[in-house]
Design an enzyme around this catalytic site. Structure first.
Site, short mmCIF file in Angstrom:
data_model
loop_
_atom_site.label_atom_id
_atom_site.label_comp_id
_atom_site.label_asym_id
_atom_site.label_seq_id
_atom_site.Cartn_x
_atom_site.Cartn_y
_atom_site.Cartn_z
N GLY A 34 19.06 34.38 51.26
CA GLY A 34 17.74 33.92 50.92
C GLY A 34 16.19 33.96 52.04
O GLY A 34 16.48 35.03 52.47
N SER A 38 21.86 40.53 52.43
CA SER A 38 20.23 40.79 52.25
C SER A 38 20.10 39.43 53.73
O SER A 38 20.02 39.97 54.91
CB SER A 38 19.70 39.85 51.51
OG SER A 38 17.94 39.41 50.97
N ALA A 39 19.34 38.30 53.50
CA ALA A 39 19.15 38.06 55.35
C ALA A 39 19.84 37.95 55.89
O ALA A 39 19.89 38.46 57.23
CB ALA A 39 18.39 36.61 55.18
N HIS A 96 17.03 45.21 49.51
CA HIS A 96 16.30 45.26 49.09
C HIS A 96 15.21 46.31 48.57
O HIS A 96 14.54 46.35 48.27
CB HIS A 96 15.51 43.90 48.58
CG HIS A 96 16.89 42.77 48.63
ND1 HIS A 96 17.42 42.55 47.53
CD2 HIS A 96 16.57 42.04 49.69
CE1 HIS A 96 18.19 41.58 47.76
NE2 HIS A 96 17.66 41.16 48.79
N GLU A 107 19.13 48.92 46.34
CA GLU A 107 19.65 47.67 45.29
C GLU A 107 21.40 48.61 45.27
O GLU A 107 21.16 48.99 44.83
CB GLU A 107 19.60 46.38 44.16
CG GLU A 107 18.25 46.24 44.21
CD GLU A 107 18.15 44.83 44.99
OE1 GLU A 107 17.92 43.70 44.73
OE2 GLU A 107 18.67 44.76 46.63
#
Length: 237
Positions: free
Chosen positions: A81, A113-114, A150, A185
């Site tokens: 997020g 991700s985050a 990413h 990814e």
């Protein structure tokens, strides 16, 4: 220290976390505490993770639902997020220190991700907008190098006039002397004690160092030497 750091949580044509279920099964056992603070809907986010991990038989508890959940966690999963919202929430609550302490004591940590950004010494190489202002950029420091989840390669046919991801990382290195690993990814990093490997799809990663050309890193590469570097940051935040 046991870490699984995913570049992304959703792959094209796959359900949430489906592309990483096999490696998640290696790290998680019976239960995990999920940290949903990178999104605004904590209940909905936790339910999404609960559904995704159901095939593995893993029980999921939201960190926001029980006061001592993180202190008692068998494993910790920090979702993706907005990195700044995630970091600010954890810093102000004191939970950033709790997570760091628990993981260094042996509790498995999964980030996506985050949550993967959070594993580095700072969040200075996130792709996110600073929609809120955390007290500092300091993160967990579970690895001594920076990560850029990413990661996107420059597209020579693109008409976009803004900075490429490569250019932004180069600018970071002009001010900070610490390697940055751009993980594409579908890839992830797996740390087991003093061993670090790159897993996931064959696309691999790209390693940036000050004063050197970016280097391609193939899937399966042993990156343990990155665990022994010393990061030097510009400290004026």
């Amino acid at each position: 220290m046991e870490l699984l750091l995913l570049s992304n949580s959703t792959a094209p044509g796959r359900k949430y976390l489906e592309h990483a279920l096999d490696v998640l099964a290696e790290v998680l056992t019976d239960e995990v505490v999920f940290v949903p603070y990178a999104l605004a809907d904590h209940d909905g986010y936790t339910e999404q993770v609960r559904t995704a991990l159901e095939p593995l038989g893993v029980r999921v508890t939201g960190a926001h639902t029980a006061r001592d959940a993180l202190r008692e966690a068998a494993a910790i999963f920090v979702g993706g997020g907005n990195t700044f919202r995630l970091l600010r929430t954890l810093q102000l609550s004191g939970d950033l220190d709790v997570i760091r302490e628990r993981v260094r004591a042996g509790t498995p940590y999964v980030g996506s991700s985050a949550g993967t950004n959070l594993a580095g010494p700072s969040v200075r190489t996130t792709n996110d907008m600073p929609i809120v202002q955390p007290p500092s950029f300091e993160a967990l420091g579970l690895v001594p190098f920076q990560i850029n989840p990413h990661y996107l390669d420059p597209d020579p046919s693109s008409t976009h006039q803004g900075e490429t991801r490569e250019r932004r990382i180069t600018e970071f290195l002009e001010e900070n002397d610490v390697p940055v690993l751009g993980i594409r990814e579908g890839t992830w990093l797996r740390r087991r004690t003093d061993t670090l490997t790159l897993g996931g799809i064959p696309a691999g990663a790209r390693l940036f160092r000050r004063g050197s050309e970016p280097a391609e890193v193939a899937g399966g590469t042993d990156l343990s030497e990155l665990l022994r570097i010393t990061a030097r940051f510009d400290v004026h935040e």
